[in-house]
Design an enzyme around this catalytic site. Structure first.
Site, PDB file in Angstrom:
ATOM      1  N   GLY A 165       8.702   1.076  -3.217  1.00 11.61           N
ATOM      2  CA  GLY A 165      10.283  -0.378  -3.285  1.00 11.61           C
ATOM      3  C   GLY A 165      10.934  -0.147  -1.568  1.00 11.61           C
ATOM      4  O   GLY A 165      11.659  -1.075  -1.359  1.00 11.61           O
TER       5      GLY A 165
ATOM      6  N   GLU B 198       2.198   3.250  -7.686  1.00 11.24           N
ATOM      7  CA  GLU B 198       0.485   3.924  -7.806  1.00 11.24           C
ATOM      8  C   GLU B 198       0.723   5.626  -7.596  1.00 11.24           C
ATOM      9  O   GLU B 198      -0.907   6.210  -7.486  1.00 11.24           O
ATOM     10  CB  GLU B 198      -0.105   3.475  -6.687  1.00 11.24           C
ATOM     11  CG  GLU B 198      -0.357   2.084  -6.435  1.00 11.24           C
ATOM     12  CD  GLU B 198      -0.749   1.143  -8.134  1.00 11.24           C
ATOM     13  OE1 GLU B 198      -0.897   2.532  -8.250  1.00 11.24           O
ATOM     14  OE2 GLU B 198      -0.908   0.437  -7.605  1.00 11.24           O
TER      15      GLU B 198
ATOM     16  N   GLY C 230       1.169  -1.146   0.214  1.00 12.70           N
ATOM     17  CA  GLY C 230       0.053   0.132  -0.492  1.00 12.70           C
ATOM     18  C   GLY C 230       0.450   0.880   0.025  1.00 12.70           C
ATOM     19  O   GLY C 230       1.729   0.931   0.180  1.00 12.70           O
TER      20      GLY C 230
END
Length: 358
Positions: free
Chosen positions: A205, A234, A189
């Site tokens: 990451g 995202e 998330g």
């Protein structure tokens, strides 16, 4: 393989006792290296036959496998990453079992889509200098970062106090709370909050328990990131929410169990409970499927949110919501997951819950 983790986690073991594999119902299946997470044929524990069965199931690319009537095993480049993959495999198993508990299997993504995921995860969290010998297909579908544009005073340097330090610390605190609350794990998330000139968002990451404030990335509202660390894959969903929704001051995205299970069935959360309305509309919608990290997914999300929804499921993916600050956005994310859990429990009786009139 530099490290191996073997365990008997609840949901992996439950699936393995049915001799089931985990199909490609979610993009995260691809982090294990193949289109599915296989289930090795049964053999007595501690025997060469079990080891042979495991290797046959792993094949040339899988890094994780269930073991029939036994548990699961996986490997990685170090123990931290092997443990992360073991946990992610169990999370996927839990989401899959919860999806099936309502009486039908989740929608499985086409092999071609999982192949795109495999290409993306080859580049996840890596710098361009770390990518060697990619195929044309992998280059085409590599995770794309926004343009980099450094302005003195905006990017974290790792030395001394960083700009927007309190906001960056709050982003990290929110991500750690997501894990503690059980609505997210690992780096799956992401969270962000608005600051003058743009917003700060988690890096790509970087595990949250190791993230420093200077690793939380500043992005401006022209779509550029600043500093040495790339933003979450995202970033587009966060960016487009801030551009399109003036009242959005914070965004939380996660892959919680029950929201993800419902989203893999392409279901919305209907108005079966008064608390559905706290998300701003008569239902909590489910955005149409699109590949993670793409403009298409961001467009689908905005279409699902419409003019009033503050929370939405993302088909075969998870959920996302926004609020006036990170505490309230996190609260709404947790409330959405609670409603998803209640909906699934009601559906697991094989009876639809009574939906309140509009």
């Amino acid at each position: 393989a530099e490290a191996v983790v073997h365990a008997h986690p609840t949901y992996c073991t439950a699936l393995s006792s049915q001799r089931r594999h985990i199909p490609g119902f979610h993009s995260m299946v691809a982090v294990a290296g193949a289109r599915t997470i296989p289930c090795a044929d049964y053999a007595t524990f501690g025997t060469q036959e079990l080891s042979d069965s495991l290797l046959a199931a792993l094949g040339e690319s899988s890094k994780s496998a269930l073991l029939a009537n036994h548990g699961m095993i996986c490997y990685g480049p170090d123990l931290d990453k092997a443990l992360w993959l073991a946990n992610e495999t169990e999370c996927l198993a839990r989401q899959y079992v919860c999806a099936m508990s309502i009486g039908s299997a989740p929608v499985v993504l086409p092999d071609e889509e999982i192949d795109v995921m495999l290409a993306k995860f080859k580049t996840y969290g890596k710098k361009p200098s770390e990518l060697q010998d990619l195929s044309d297909f992998e280059r085409k579908h590599a995770i794309s970062a926004p343009p980099r544009k450094d302005v003195v005073g905006l990017a974290g340097t790792g030395a001394g106090e960083v700009p927007f330090a309190e906001a960056r610390r709050k982003v990290i605190e929110t991500c750690l709370k997501m894990e503690a609350m059980g609505i997210n794990q690992g780096t799956s998330g992401n969270a962000s909050c608005r600051v003058p000139g743009g917003f700060v968002v988690t890096a790509s990451g970087v595990p949250y328990d190791k993230m420093r404030p200077d690793q939380v990335v500043f992005m401006d509202l022209e779509g550029n990131f600043h500093g040495a660390f790339q933003p979450s894959s995202e970033w587009r969903m966060h960016y487009d929410i801030y551009k399109s929704v003036p009242q959005a001051e914070a965004v939380v995205h996660a892959h919680p169990t029950y929201c993800t299970a419902l989203s893999s069935q392409r279901r919305h959360i209907p108005g079966f409970h008064s608390m559905v309305a706290v998300a701003g509309a008569r239902t909590i919608p489910c955005a149409d499927y699109a590949t993670f990290g793409t403009q298409e997914l961001s467009d689908s999300l905005l279409a699902a949110l419409g003019e009033s929804s503050k929370s939405a499921l993302l088909a075969n993916h998870g959920m996302i919501c926004y609020g006036p600050d990170l505490d309230k956005a996190l609260w709404l994310a947790n409330e959405t997951e609670c409603l998803g859990k209640q909906d699934i429990f009601a559906l697991s009786t094989r009876l639809e819950p009574r939906v309140l009139p509009d």
